[in-house]
Design a protein around this motif. Structure first.
Motif, short mmCIF file in Angstrom:
data_model
loop_
_atom_site.label_atom_id
_atom_site.label_comp_id
_atom_site.label_asym_id
_atom_site.label_seq_id
_atom_site.Cartn_x
_atom_site.Cartn_y
_atom_site.Cartn_z
N PHE A 58 -106.70 3.55 -64.60
CA PHE A 58 -107.11 4.46 -65.42
C PHE A 58 -105.92 5.45 -65.92
O PHE A 58 -105.60 5.90 -66.90
N ILE A 59 -105.54 6.15 -64.70
CA ILE A 59 -104.48 7.07 -64.67
C ILE A 59 -103.38 6.49 -65.49
O ILE A 59 -102.67 7.15 -66.49
N LEU B 189 -104.11 6.48 -69.04
CA LEU B 189 -104.40 7.83 -69.85
C LEU B 189 -102.53 8.23 -70.05
O LEU B 189 -102.58 8.79 -71.20
N GLY B 190 -101.70 8.02 -69.16
CA GLY B 190 -100.56 8.36 -69.27
C GLY B 190 -99.85 7.50 -70.57
O GLY B 190 -99.14 8.04 -71.42
N PHE C 247 -125.95 13.70 -76.25
CA PHE C 247 -125.79 13.59 -74.77
C PHE C 247 -126.97 14.02 -73.79
O PHE C 247 -127.03 13.65 -72.76
N LEU D 97 -119.18 4.60 -53.92
CA LEU D 97 -118.00 4.10 -54.71
C LEU D 97 -117.40 2.77 -54.44
O LEU D 97 -117.02 2.19 -55.39
N TRP E 218 -118.91 0.39 -57.23
CA TRP E 218 -118.04 1.19 -58.20
C TRP E 218 -116.57 0.46 -58.27
O TRP E 218 -116.29 -0.14 -59.32
N ASP F 48 -105.13 24.74 -78.35
CA ASP F 48 -105.85 24.76 -76.89
C ASP F 48 -105.62 26.20 -76.42
O ASP F 48 -104.56 26.73 -76.40
N ALA F 49 -106.66 26.69 -75.85
CA ALA F 49 -106.67 28.29 -75.70
C ALA F 49 -105.76 28.22 -74.16
O ALA F 49 -105.25 29.49 -74.20
N GLN F 50 -105.78 27.31 -73.53
CA GLN F 50 -105.18 27.28 -72.26
C GLN F 50 -103.47 27.56 -72.55
O GLN F 50 -102.72 28.44 -72.17
N VAL G 227 -117.99 9.54 -58.12
CA VAL G 227 -116.75 9.78 -59.02
C VAL G 227 -117.40 10.85 -60.16
O VAL G 227 -118.58 10.33 -60.50
N VAL H 127 -120.74 8.21 -63.42
CA VAL H 127 -119.90 8.52 -64.28
C VAL H 127 -120.42 8.99 -65.73
O VAL H 127 -119.82 9.76 -66.27
N ILE I 196 -119.74 12.41 -67.75
CA ILE I 196 -119.52 12.75 -69.01
C ILE I 196 -120.58 13.03 -69.93
O ILE I 196 -120.21 14.16 -70.56
N ALA J 254 -120.26 16.81 -71.75
CA ALA J 254 -120.14 16.97 -73.28
C ALA J 254 -121.22 18.04 -73.46
O ALA J 254 -121.14 18.81 -74.48
N VAL K 36 -110.22 25.54 -72.86
CA VAL K 36 -109.75 25.34 -71.36
C VAL K 36 -110.44 24.69 -70.44
O VAL K 36 -109.82 24.01 -69.44
N LEU L 230 -113.01 18.15 -71.76
CA LEU L 230 -113.05 16.63 -71.22
C LEU L 230 -111.79 16.31 -70.76
O LEU L 230 -111.22 15.59 -69.70
N LEU M 30 -110.09 15.21 -67.17
CA LEU M 30 -109.60 13.65 -67.02
C LEU M 30 -108.23 14.23 -66.12
O LEU M 30 -107.76 13.45 -65.24
N LYS M 31 -107.57 15.41 -66.63
CA LYS M 31 -106.48 15.47 -66.12
C LYS M 31 -106.66 15.97 -64.63
O LYS M 31 -105.72 15.43 -63.60
N PHE N 33 -108.73 14.77 -62.55
CA PHE N 33 -109.18 13.57 -62.15
C PHE N 33 -107.74 12.83 -61.63
O PHE N 33 -107.80 12.29 -60.62
N ALA N 34 -106.98 12.58 -62.79
CA ALA N 34 -105.86 11.93 -62.61
C ALA N 34 -104.85 12.79 -61.50
O ALA N 34 -104.35 12.06 -60.42
N ILE O 31 -106.47 11.67 -57.90
CA ILE O 31 -106.16 10.30 -57.74
C ILE O 31 -104.87 10.12 -57.36
O ILE O 31 -104.39 9.65 -56.28
N PHE O 32 -104.09 10.61 -58.17
CA PHE O 32 -102.49 10.78 -58.00
C PHE O 32 -102.04 11.21 -56.60
O PHE O 32 -101.16 10.81 -55.95
N LEU P 50 -96.34 9.62 -65.99
CA LEU P 50 -97.74 9.56 -65.34
C LEU P 50 -98.00 8.00 -64.88
O LEU P 50 -98.32 7.80 -63.66
#
Lengths: 303, 433, 587
Positions: free
Chosen positions: A102-103, A106-107, A274, A291, A294, B113-115, C31, C88, C92, C96, C213, C216, C220-221, C223-224, C227-228, C274
């Protein structure tokens, strides 16, 4: 007036829902069979639309040919990612494969989208498939393009369902999805099938991208929102379900999103969708597991 | 639409730039060397009425850092670059005319992006940058605390103050109030050209607490022009699918619709509006060239009302000079966003000269602002006539413009023609004969 | 310099996000991609209260933190019962929903958000309003350090051991008597509160809250970065945050390009970076158990110290607390099962099943494959709810209780497929069993963990010693520090037996204890079962090996198609001609 509005919103919901269905099916197939959290689904989506648009508008390539080239590019990208990025990464990250993939995705998506912006700027482009004509049926309007989107989405979903059930390749894919270890024992080669699955999934995302580009416009970030919907639809439908089930989940989301317009103004529609999703999930029967399960989605495909 | 027709060119240029960037990053860093007409500097000085000033008064050789906070990545990045082009051209011309050596400090706000906006303000403050050109209403307000804290004098030529950013410290809007000043003109236009229009709807982007203000102003204007409110429809910013809004409009069935959607969003809307079989007249508060790309033929004859920069009909010699040099340099016709950042950069130079004249410190945002408050007027490429540039004036309370030419235009296949002109608040409305 | 301090501050704030997310994902295995949304709840609460109720820094901080924690708690109630992939999806949805609300409610400023009316002031801590990055650094360290400490303490304690158990095998953790649901709810609430804290700090630092700010993409960032950095390693989280956050500023300062394109090119490099980073360190910068300081890493997997080994002499297996049951009188059953039935969709798995287990005896459940033997264990331990019938342990009804409650009442089981926690050491596996039965003790009580650290440490020591003794009993003291997944299958079975003994349950259900085990281990296992019986345990085994059954069982129940059709000693059953034909003959 009320009835007409309901009908109009239902039609709009069905069109969007079909699009979500198409997105979710491709994403779900990849997730269910190969166990890749393929966030770069957004990138194949965008790439197909860009290649098509550039070939068509700049080089005046015949639209079907341009579309074919776009789809090929999307498939090539998807397959290449699995072959040279996800596959090796999954091998080296073991139980964490789902998350690291996933990472990585994403990158790659961040890089890809900005690369596209560098090459073609964020200036909107268009895709021309055929002359768009509006129709009016009893006060409900839609275009021939909308009809085409609905038709193409369900045709592809139907074809995929048939292919999974009635062809050797499809049955092999289902076998691998069910149990990759066993599939290996009976002589199937999952690795090669994975590439096929990525080709199919990327093809579907490419079709969705081109349709989306034709309906709206082609911009670098056009995949951001669809990939979230693809994800939601795929999981809601179930990653091991038949494409039809996943498709219906997409249709459901499209209808909820659109019909919410009867009561609330559009900036609240995401909230409605949602919230419905939240309530639906909260009412799901309990199933305890951690997990492990998963992750096992990814881990079980190793070896 | 030079861009789309030369898509392949753009493709090749993009690819080459990319390779060059990868291989010779440092070479590209110096930027393209700009072609400069030798006649231009003198012309500009003359137009600005500063030909008599000596080098010191002009700020010759002075180093000045000017922050510029734009959408350089993300969906707005095309216009971010356009805005940057305007400022870059101004920097070159200012230097050539004997003005200070302005260094543009680019910051990316990732398309609202406000940040990123808050960080940009902080970074400019830390670097002691005294002034900045911002966009998106001070990046939707996220820069306000930083501007105030670090005393960074900021001009926004992208979003202006809108109703939201009025009277914020150190923040000044260089555009009409969007959309309030636009719909006055639109309604007057309908009143004068189409008496059959009675009930009017407005669809506008969600701005949270501002929605009520916008709606109230709209109602007041309707009263004044003798129209009725059919409905107001709020839509999310950056939407592409307007089916729900259009279904509601269909049910309301107004005689006309005013649209306050920004960027390319009106392109999406108009396309779907036409496809839904709706034919009632619309006027849009924004016109950018790629919205036409999105909407297709529907946009050929669309009508918009805003403080638009008409590159076909420069109203004064400075505007003409700007259009010529911009076209030459970027091979593009200048759009409003380029024009605004061009003239705003010149406004900064004007303030620098005033601070120098008073013997102050040009690197103080406070003193730059004071110079503005003392005499809230700048020369402008909008308005004016012949050798006399227009004038833009600001209100020292609201920090927004008090004079700005606006117009109603017909898109005319990407080559807009004016239908009417008016001033802020719909004053002095006149149809183009 | 200030430029880098600013970035350092942002790293500190985001470290609070990643450290807490790591506790949730890396330890508890839950997660979530809604972490920034909980930050939004905190940030918006503080901003709204500042604007409308004049809240200053500390009250705003408290409100934001607890608000986010509370909403996390409410959300976790339905969420944590779900299948992980649904969890998960649900996070999400939560993300949202939160963003839709803050983006559309006019009172919260819509897309503009809320601007701070004044800068943060830590009063009564002197120093005046915090304006410049350098002023923020110490206070931010002051928030990040306790976050690290609390998460680390929770993660590395007995409490965290249960979390890791849940992560690795929730079913097995429940079967050891832990109420995993409570653990998950607590950890979700606590981590949500920390996310809220980070969100509040982000508000005060930026002096603005707005939907973008906390989008999502920010979740995700985070999250990354987590994990990283490395799951299950908090130092890794800080490093991961720093590397990902620094990537762009470094690029900005190193790759100087024509400004129009510079930011795009930087993002391209950032994205590729990344992907490359995760390829180079697929297990994260610092994987679980790896430390910057080598000594610490050694300590975690090392067997107990000499001192504790000496202390173990005092520990008496199985009698570390008074047994719940009266001393076995040899009379009367401890477990009475009556009329137990269960159907799965139309398939009868268990039909009107009744059996008694005599106190201090070994019973065996035999029968052909698919007879429903393991189903009976699942019903007895509450893994499945029975459709009808009653299960009485010491006269107390167990029907309707979950597996953890049943285990706490004094009936525990092993699994056919062992289900050890593969990533934990053998010792930790056994220690995990020594909890929960008493409703949480010592280190497992969160309050003790923070309020009575000595008591927690004492409890940890004694349980470590006790667990060691159990391992010694099964002859595996020398591999106490080895990860369970690295042991041989036979050793794993022995560890699982030690784990079962450590639960201190009175009734032990053993599912095929000897299957798949090397012959040399079989005898050892039989010995252990007998030993357990001699210490007063009541035992029921499911076993295919007649050899084993013959050696152990006092009573044998014969099961066919979900029903007990015969009962007696093994001799009696094998001499029954019908059974011999149906089953025994084929063996």
């Amino acid at each position: 007036m009320q009835f007409e509005q309901i009908a109009q919103l239902a039609v709009a919901g069905a069109i969007n829902g079909s699009f979500y269905a198409l997105l979710g099916v491709g994403f779900g197939l990849i997730l269910g069979v190969v166990g890749r959290f393929h966030y770069a689904y957004a990138l194949t989506f965008v790439l197909a639309a860009y290649i098509m648009s550039v070939l068509e508008s700049s080089l005046s390539v015949w639209p079907p040919l341009a579309a074919g080239a776009g789809l090929l590019a999307a498939m090539a990208l998807g397959v290449a990612l699995e072959r040279w990025v996800y596959g090796p990464l999954a091998l080296s990250s073991g139980a964490l494969a789902l998350l690291t993939v996933f990472i990585s995705a994403l990158g790659i998506t961040i890089a890809g989208v900005n690369l596209i912006t560098l090459m073609w700027t964020a200036f909107s482009r268009s895709i021309y498939l055929f002359e768009v004509r509006p129709f009016d049926v009893a006060g409900v309007t839609f275009t021939n393009l909308d009809l085409f989107i609905v038709f193409a989405s369900w045709l592809l979903i139907g074809l995929l369902t048939v292919a999974l059930n009635f062809t050797d390749l499809g049955r092999s894919i289902k076998a691998v999805r069910g149990n990759p270890f066993l599939a290996r024992i009976i002589g199937l080669k999952p690795d090669r099938l994975y590439l096929v699955v990525f080709a199919i999934g990327s093809f579907l995302s490419g079709v969705a991208g081109i349709l989306n580009g034709a309906r709206f416009a082609v911009v670098p970030n056009m995949g951001d929102r669809p990939v979230v919907f693809a994800f939601v639809v795929a999981f809601l439908g179930g990653t091991r379900s038949s494409p039809l089930t996943v498709g219906l989940a997409g249709l459901f989301i499209g209808l909820v999103e659109s019909l919410s317009g009867l009561w609330v103004s559009p900036q609240w529609s995401a909230l409605v969708v949602f919230s419905v999703l939240f309530i639906y999930l909260s009412l799901q029967p309990t199933e305890i597991s951690g997990l492990r399960r998963w992750l096992s989605l990814g881990a079980r495909l190793r070896g | 639409m030079q861009f789309t027709n030369n898509g392949f060119d753009a493709f090749c240029r993009g690819a080459i730039k990319l390779m060059v960037a990868a291989c010779f990053g440092s070479l590209v860093a110096s930027g393209p060397v700009l072609a400069q007409d030798s006649a231009t500097p003198d012309q500009i000085k003359k137009l600005l009425g500063i030909e008599g000033l000596d080098a010191k008064a002009l700020g010759t050789g002075l180093k000045f850092q000017l922050g510029i906070v734009l959408a350089l990545t993300g969906p707005g990045s095309y216009y971010g670059r356009i805005q940057g082009n305007g400022a870059k051209l101004a920097v070159e011309q200012i230097k050539a005319a004997g003005g200070p050596d302005i260094e543009l400090i680019f910051k990316d706000h990732k398309s609202a992006d406000a940040q990123a906006g808050a960080r940009a303000a902080r970074e400019l403050g830390i670097a002691r940058v005294p002034a900045a050109l911002t966009s998106y209403v001070g990046v939707i307000g996220s820069m306000f605390p930083g501007l105030e804290q670090y005393k960074i004098f900021a001009l926004d030529g992208g979003g202006g103050t809108s109703d939201f950013g009025q009277g914020k410290r150190y923040f000044w809007g260089m555009r009409a109030i969007e959309p309030d000043d636009d719909f006055v003109g639109a309604l007057k236009y309908w009143k004068e050209t189409d008496p059959s229009i009675k009930r009017v709807s407005m669809a506008f982007i969600d701005q949270g607490p501002i929605n009520e203000i916008v709606t109230n102003n709209f109602k007041k204007t309707l009263e004044a022009t003798g129209h009725e409110l059919a409905s107001t429809e709020v839509t999310p910013i950056g939407a592409t699918d307007y089916s729900a809004t259009i279904a509601r409009l269909k049910a309301t069935n107004p005689d006309a619709v005013f649209l306050f959607l920004i960027g390319v969003d009106p392109g999406y809307f108009m396309k779907q509006y036409a496809n839904a079989g709706l034919t009632k007249p619309t006027i849009v508060a924004e016109y950018v060239s790629d919205a036409a790309q999105v909407a297709g033929p529907v946009y050929d004859e669309m009508i918009f009302a805003t403080d638009w920069f008409d590159a076909n009909k420069p109203t004064n010699d400075w505007a003409k000079l700007f259009i010529d040099s911009y076209t030459k340099q970027f091979n593009l016709k200048p759009e409003m966003y380029a024009a605004n950042y061009y003239e705003d950069t010149f406004a900064i130079w004007d303030l620098i000269r005033r601070v120098i004249a008073k013997g102050g410190d040009v690197n103080s945002g406070e003193q730059l602002q004071q110079a503005l408050v003392d005499d809230p007027k700048f020369k402008s490429i909008y308005g004016g006539k012949a050798a006399e540039p227009g004038v833009i004036t600001l209100d020292t309370k609201t920090h927004s413009v008090t004079s700005r030419p606006l117009g109603v235009y017909r898109a005319n296949k990407g080559d807009p023609v004016p239908l009417a002109y008016f001033d802020l608040g719909g004053a002095n409305f006149r149809l183009v004969k | 310099m200030d430029y880098w301090i600013d970035i350092f501050n942002v790293v500190l704030i985001f470290s609070i996000f990643t450290i807490s997310l790591n506790l949730l994902i890396g330890y508890a295995g839950q997660v979530s991609v809604a972490h920034a949304a909980f930050g939004a709840i905190g940030g918006y609460a503080a901003a709204y209260l500042q604007a409308n109720a004049g809240f200053s820094f500390w009250p705003g901080l408290a409100a934001g933190t607890f608000g986010a924690g509370l909403i996390g708690l409410l959300m976790s109630l339905p969420a944590l019962r779900l299948r992980p992939e649904y969890l998960v999806l649900l996070t999400i949805a939560v993300s949202a929903i939160v963003l839709a609300i803050v983006g559309a409610v006019a009172e919260l400023g819509g897309a503009y958000g809320i601007t701070a009316s004044r800068p943060a002031d830590l009063w009564p801590i002197p120093g005046g309003p915090l304006l410049f990055p350098i002023q923020w650094t110490l206070p931010l360290i002051g928030f990040a350090a306790p976050t690290f400490f609390v998460c680390w303490r929770m993660g590395q304690s007995a409490w965290g051991r249960v979390l890791r158990g849940i992560r690795d095998d929730e079913v097995a953790t429940r079967a050891l008597g832990h109420n995993v649901y409570i653990f998950k709810v607590i950890v979700f609430s606590v981590t949500s509160a920390f996310a809220g804290l980070a969100g509040v700090l982000l508000f005060f630092y930026n002096q603005i809250v707005s939907p973008s700010v906390y989008g999502l993409d920010v979740s995700l960032k985070i999250f990354a970065m987590t994990i990283f950095g490395g799951l299950g390693n908090f130092v890794g989280s800080i490093l991961g945050t720093a590397v990902v956050q620094l990537l762009q500023p470094i690029l900005e300062n190193v790759v100087k390009l024509e400004p129009g394109n510079a930011f795009l090119i930087q993002l391209v490099i950032y994205g590729i970076g990344l992907a490359i980073l995760v390829r180079v360190r697929p297990q994260g910068l610092l994987p679980e158990g790896v430390s910057l300081l080598p000594a610490r890493a050694a300590e975690r997997v090392a067997p107990p110290s000499v001192r504790s080994a000496a202390a173990t002499k005092a520990v008496n297996i199985g009698t570390s607390r008074p047994s719940q049951l009266q001393p076995p009188t040899g009379a009367g059953p401890i477990l009475e099962v009556r009329g137990l039935s269960k159907q799965f969709g139309g398939i009868v798995a268990c039909r009107d099943l009744s059996l008694d287990l005599e106190t201090g005896k070994i019973a065996a459940l035999v029968g052909p494959n698919g007879a429903g033997k393991t189903t009976v264990f699942n019903l007895l331990t509450g893994a499945f709810g029975a459709d009808s019938g009653s299960i009485k342990l010491n006269g107390e009804e167990l029907c309707g209780l979950g597996p953890d409650a049943v285990a706490r009442k004094g009936m525990a089981r092993t699994f056919q497929d062992v289900r050890l926690f593969a990533r934990m050491s053998a010792l930790e596996n056994v220690m995990l069993a020594m909890r929960g039965i008493e409703g949480g003790s010592g280190g497992e009580k969160l309050s003790d963990l923070f309020l009575h650290p000595r008591r927690a440490a004492r409890a940890e020591r004694s349980e470590r010693d006790g667990a060691m003794e159990h391992l010694r009993l099964v002859g595996l003291a020398d591999v106490a520090g080895t990860a369970a997944g690295a042991l041989s299958y036979g050793q794993q079975k022995l560890v699982s037996f030690a784990r079962l003994m450590a639960t201190d349950a009175d009734v032990l259900l053993l599912d095929e204890p000897a299957s798949g085990v090397d012959a040399r281990w079989v005898d050892k296992l039989l010995e252990l079962v007998v030993y357990a019986r001699d210490r007063g345990k009541t035992i029921c085994i499911v076993e295919h090996s007649l050899h084993v059954v013959e050696q152990l069982a006092d009573t044998v129940f014969f099961m066919e198609l979900g029903h007990i059709t015969a009962k007696g000693t093994i001799r009696e059953l094998t001499s029954d001609p019908r059974l011999a034909e149906v089953y025994f003959g084929t063996v």
